[in-house]
Design a protein around this motif. Sequence first.
Motif, PDB file in Angstrom:
ATOM      1  N   GLY A  79       0.777  -1.230   0.000  1.00 35.29           N
ATOM      2  CA  GLY A  79       0.000   0.000   0.000  1.00 35.29           C
ATOM      3  C   GLY A  79       0.806   1.277   0.000  1.00 35.29           C
ATOM      4  N   ALA A  80       2.124   1.179   0.212  1.00 37.71           N
ATOM      5  CA  ALA A  80       2.953   2.388   0.336  1.00 37.71           C
ATOM      6  C   ALA A  80       2.959   3.225  -0.939  1.00 37.71           C
ATOM      7  CB  ALA A  80       4.381   2.004   0.723  1.00 37.71           C
ATOM      8  N   GLY A  81       2.738   2.586  -2.073  1.00 39.93           N
ATOM      9  CA  GLY A  81       2.790   3.308  -3.339  1.00 39.93           C
ATOM     10  C   GLY A  81       1.524   4.041  -3.706  1.00 39.93           C
ATOM     11  N   TYR A  82       0.438   3.883  -2.913  1.00 39.69           N
ATOM     12  CA  TYR A  82      -0.823   4.537  -3.244  1.00 39.69           C
ATOM     13  C   TYR A  82      -0.738   6.021  -2.910  1.00 39.69           C
ATOM     14  CZ  TYR A  82      -5.744   5.753  -3.337  1.00 39.69           C
ATOM     15  OH  TYR A  82      -6.951   6.369  -3.616  1.00 39.69           O
ATOM     16  N   LYS A  83      -0.810   6.861  -3.944  1.00 39.23           N
ATOM     17  CA  LYS A  83      -0.731   8.314  -3.782  1.00 39.23           C
ATOM     18  C   LYS A  83       0.519   8.736  -2.996  1.00 39.23           C
ATOM     19  CE  LYS A  83      -4.840   8.790  -5.662  1.00 39.23           C
ATOM     20  NZ  LYS A  83      -5.025   9.294  -7.048  1.00 39.23           N
ATOM     21  N   LEU A  84       1.633   8.048  -3.248  1.00 37.94           N
ATOM     22  CA  LEU A  84       2.886   8.429  -2.586  1.00 37.94           C
ATOM     23  C   LEU A  84       3.187   9.896  -2.865  1.00 37.94           C
ATOM     24  CD1 LEU A  84       5.448   8.701  -4.852  1.00 37.94           C
ATOM     25  CD2 LEU A  84       4.960   6.274  -5.026  1.00 37.94           C
ATOM     26  N   ALA A  85       3.880  10.552  -1.947  1.00 33.77           N
ATOM     27  CA  ALA A  85       4.102  11.996  -2.074  1.00 33.77           C
ATOM     28  C   ALA A  85       5.554  12.350  -1.789  1.00 33.77           C
ATOM     29  CB  ALA A  85       3.184  12.758  -1.112  1.00 33.77           C
ATOM     30  N   TRP A  86       6.190  13.016  -2.735  1.00 31.11           N
ATOM     31  CA  TRP A  86       7.563  13.473  -2.565  1.00 31.11           C
ATOM     32  C   TRP A  86       7.610  14.668  -1.619  1.00 31.11           C
ATOM     33  CZ3 TRP A  86      12.153  11.569  -4.386  1.00 31.11           C
ATOM     34  CH2 TRP A  86      12.118  10.641  -5.428  1.00 31.11           C
ATOM     35  N   GLY A  87       8.653  14.732  -0.795  1.00 28.28           N
ATOM     36  CA  GLY A  87       8.913  15.912   0.010  1.00 28.28           C
ATOM     37  C   GLY A  87       9.664  16.942  -0.810  1.00 28.28           C
ATOM     38  N   ALA A  88       9.691  18.170  -0.327  1.00 27.50           N
ATOM     39  CA  ALA A  88      10.346  19.265  -1.048  1.00 27.50           C
ATOM     40  C   ALA A  88      11.858  19.086  -1.139  1.00 27.50           C
ATOM     41  CB  ALA A  88      10.020  20.601  -0.378  1.00 27.50           C
ATOM     42  N   ASP A  89      12.424  18.203  -0.303  1.00 25.31           N
ATOM     43  CA  ASP A  89      13.871  17.982  -0.332  1.00 25.31           C
ATOM     44  C   ASP A  89      14.308  17.059  -1.457  1.00 25.31           C
ATOM     45  OD1 ASP A  89      12.953  15.518   0.517  1.00 25.31           O
ATOM     46  OD2 ASP A  89      14.108  15.495   2.388  1.00 25.31           O
ATOM     47  N   ASN A  90      13.351  16.550  -2.243  1.00 26.14           N
ATOM     48  CA  ASN A  90      13.649  15.652  -3.374  1.00 26.14           C
ATOM     49  C   ASN A  90      14.286  14.337  -2.935  1.00 26.14           C
ATOM     50  OD1 ASN A  90      13.003  17.465  -5.797  1.00 26.14           O
ATOM     51  ND2 ASN A  90      14.433  18.742  -4.640  1.00 26.14           N
ATOM     52  N   ASN A  91      14.200  14.022  -1.663  1.00 23.02           N
ATOM     53  CA  ASN A  91      14.831  12.800  -1.155  1.00 23.02           C
ATOM     54  C   ASN A  91      13.912  11.995  -0.241  1.00 23.02           C
ATOM     55  OD1 ASN A  91      17.293  11.093  -0.672  1.00 23.02           O
ATOM     56  ND2 ASN A  91      16.914  11.776   1.440  1.00 23.02           N
ATOM     57  N   THR A  92      12.840  12.592   0.240  1.00 25.05           N
ATOM     58  CA  THR A  92      11.960  11.920   1.182  1.00 25.05           C
ATOM     59  C   THR A  92      10.609  11.651   0.535  1.00 25.05           C
ATOM     60  OG1 THR A  92      13.027  13.141   2.977  1.00 25.05           O
ATOM     61  CG2 THR A  92      10.970  11.999   3.497  1.00 25.05           C
ATOM     62  N   ILE A  93      10.113  10.430   0.690  1.00 22.34           N
ATOM     63  CA  ILE A  93       8.806  10.059   0.165  1.00 22.34           C
ATOM     64  C   ILE A  93       7.894   9.686   1.329  1.00 22.34           C
ATOM     65  CG2 ILE A  93       7.523   8.386  -1.236  1.00 22.34           C
ATOM     66  CD1 ILE A  93       9.937   8.205  -3.064  1.00 22.34           C
ATOM     67  N   LEU A  94       6.694  10.240   1.302  1.00 19.71           N
ATOM     68  CA  LEU A  94       5.693   9.983   2.334  1.00 19.71           C
ATOM     69  C   LEU A  94       4.705   8.940   1.831  1.00 19.71           C
ATOM     70  CD1 LEU A  94       4.284  10.787   5.044  1.00 19.71           C
ATOM     71  CD2 LEU A  94       3.103  12.579   3.731  1.00 19.71           C
ATOM     72  N   GLY A  95       4.389   7.973   2.675  1.00 18.08           N
ATOM     73  CA  GLY A  95       3.450   6.942   2.255  1.00 18.08           C
ATOM     74  C   GLY A  95       2.613   6.403   3.400  1.00 18.08           C
ATOM     75  N   ARG A  96       1.520   5.743   3.036  1.00 20.68           N
ATOM     76  CA  ARG A  96       0.641   5.091   4.004  1.00 20.68           C
ATOM     77  C   ARG A  96       0.616   3.606   3.685  1.00 20.68           C
ATOM     78  NH1 ARG A  96      -5.722   5.621   3.347  1.00 20.68           N
ATOM     79  NH2 ARG A  96      -5.119   4.203   1.669  1.00 20.68           N
ATOM     80  N   THR A  97       0.945   2.773   4.652  1.00 23.63           N
ATOM     81  CA  THR A  97       1.006   1.330   4.417  1.00 23.63           C
ATOM     82  C   THR A  97      -0.319   0.660   4.761  1.00 23.63           C
ATOM     83  OG1 THR A  97       1.692   0.672   6.642  1.00 23.63           O
ATOM     84  CG2 THR A  97       3.425   1.426   5.139  1.00 23.63           C
ATOM     85  N   ASN A  98      -0.486  -0.556   4.273  1.00 18.34           N
ATOM     86  CA  ASN A  98      -1.619  -1.408   4.635  1.00 18.34           C
ATOM     87  C   ASN A  98      -1.091  -2.634   5.370  1.00 18.34           C
ATOM     88  OD1 ASN A  98      -3.263   0.324   3.173  1.00 18.34           O
ATOM     89  ND2 ASN A  98      -3.229  -0.954   1.341  1.00 18.34           N
ATOM     90  N   ILE A  99      -1.668  -2.920   6.507  1.00 17.91           N
ATOM     91  CA  ILE A  99      -1.325  -4.128   7.266  1.00 17.91           C
ATOM     92  C   ILE A  99      -2.608  -4.919   7.475  1.00 17.91           C
ATOM     93  CG2 ILE A  99      -0.386  -5.058   9.419  1.00 17.91           C
ATOM     94  CD1 ILE A  99       1.225  -2.481   9.693  1.00 17.91           C
ATOM     95  N   ARG A 100      -2.642  -6.145   6.988  1.00 19.51           N
ATOM     96  CA  ARG A 100      -3.859  -6.955   7.064  1.00 19.51           C
ATOM     97  C   ARG A 100      -3.743  -7.985   8.178  1.00 19.51           C
ATOM     98  NH1 ARG A 100      -6.491  -5.699   2.310  1.00 19.51           N
ATOM     99  NH2 ARG A 100      -5.133  -4.724   0.746  1.00 19.51           N
ATOM    100  N   GLU A 101      -4.678  -7.916   9.096  1.00 19.83           N
ATOM    101  CA  GLU A 101      -4.713  -8.859  10.214  1.00 19.83           C
ATOM    102  C   GLU A 101      -6.162  -9.242  10.523  1.00 19.83           C
ATOM    103  OE1 GLU A 101      -2.781  -7.232  13.620  1.00 19.83           O
ATOM    104  OE2 GLU A 101      -0.780  -7.217  12.702  1.00 19.83           O
ATOM    105  N   ASN A 102      -6.432 -10.548  10.556  1.00 17.73           N
ATOM    106  CA  ASN A 102      -7.766 -11.039  10.908  1.00 17.73           C
ATOM    107  C   ASN A 102      -8.869 -10.353  10.099  1.00 17.73           C
ATOM    108  OD1 ASN A 102      -6.629 -12.701  12.960  1.00 17.73           O
ATOM    109  ND2 ASN A 102      -6.575 -10.935  14.357  1.00 17.73           N
ATOM    110  N   HIS A 103      -8.641 -10.279   8.800  1.00 20.65           N
ATOM    111  CA  HIS A 103      -9.612  -9.715   7.859  1.00 20.65           C
ATOM    112  C   HIS A 103      -9.859  -8.219   8.090  1.00 20.65           C
ATOM    113  CE1 HIS A 103     -10.370 -13.824   6.660  1.00 20.65           C
ATOM    114  NE2 HIS A 103     -10.660 -14.130   7.919  1.00 20.65           N
TER     115      HIS A 103
END
Length: 311
Positions: A79-103
């Motif tokens: 899930g980290a690649g969904y709407k990933l967002a670059w920071g202004a420093d051109n080196n940092t990427i912001l992301g939201r992960t998905n963790i699946r547990e017990n449905h």
Amino acid sequence: MRKKLLFAAVFALASYGSLWAQPRIAGAPQLLVKQEAHMMSPVWSPDGTKLAMTSDNYQGIWVVNADGSHLRRITADEGAGYKLAWGADNNTILGRTNIRENHRVFHEVKTYDVATGTEKLLVAKTRMLKGLPCWADNQVSYRIDTERKLADAGIKAVSGKAGVAQNVNLLNRMIESPASVAQEVSGLKMFKGHIIFNPVLSPSGDKIVFQVSGKGLYVCDINGEQVKSLGQGSRASWMPDGKYVLATVVTDNGEVLTSGKLYAIDVNTAQSYHLPVDTNLIVQSPCVSVDGKKVAFEDAATGYIYVANLK
């Protein structure tokens, strides 16, 4: 007669200028990334020197230099690649992960350092995250369901200008409530019963282009007012001047995409212009570089990433 001829000449020149005002593809697209994994959704870094992308189901994040060199996987997080967002420093990427547990699906908020491959956990596993984390004034903001407000991400919480919070709020509402945002925002009530998705904020922050299920591509102001139809199109990306978006028109056979064509669409007139690309490619997920000189896209048939010059 001379006046008529002069008028005709001026009109012709004006028409010629208008004709070439829209973006155009210059030359054949370049194959940039060819992987066994199906790559998708390329995103330019702010300085245009790198591209980040993900694979099927938004699994992981890869980064490659603009010339196609030094391809590397930054993370395998789901899930980290969904709407990933670059920071202004051109080196940092912001992301939201998905963790699946017990449905059930939990989320984390992380930043990924492109140079070192290291990651920083900003929000531990939770089901309370609403929408997507975002950059605002070079800091990370996110929303927690119980408080429904910008929250501290372990660093100073973003207050910023009122317009920033408002833009982020409407954008996140579209993302976090695609099926219900139409009935929550007065200007969007015409779309009640439809899903709103793929919203993108204009470079100047005053408009949002978005898709509506079964209806096509639209643009509105940051309050959800002044809604205008842009016709058919998907995965729109703004040109730097905010006058055009680039989007694809795709067809399918009920199972897979069978064609994908690239168009430039004038957001004021809704006039669209076909931008011819190699007919063997099924163009999807166009992303215009910040300077407007290049557009990256995926070929949906192969999962390869291409880049074409714009002028």
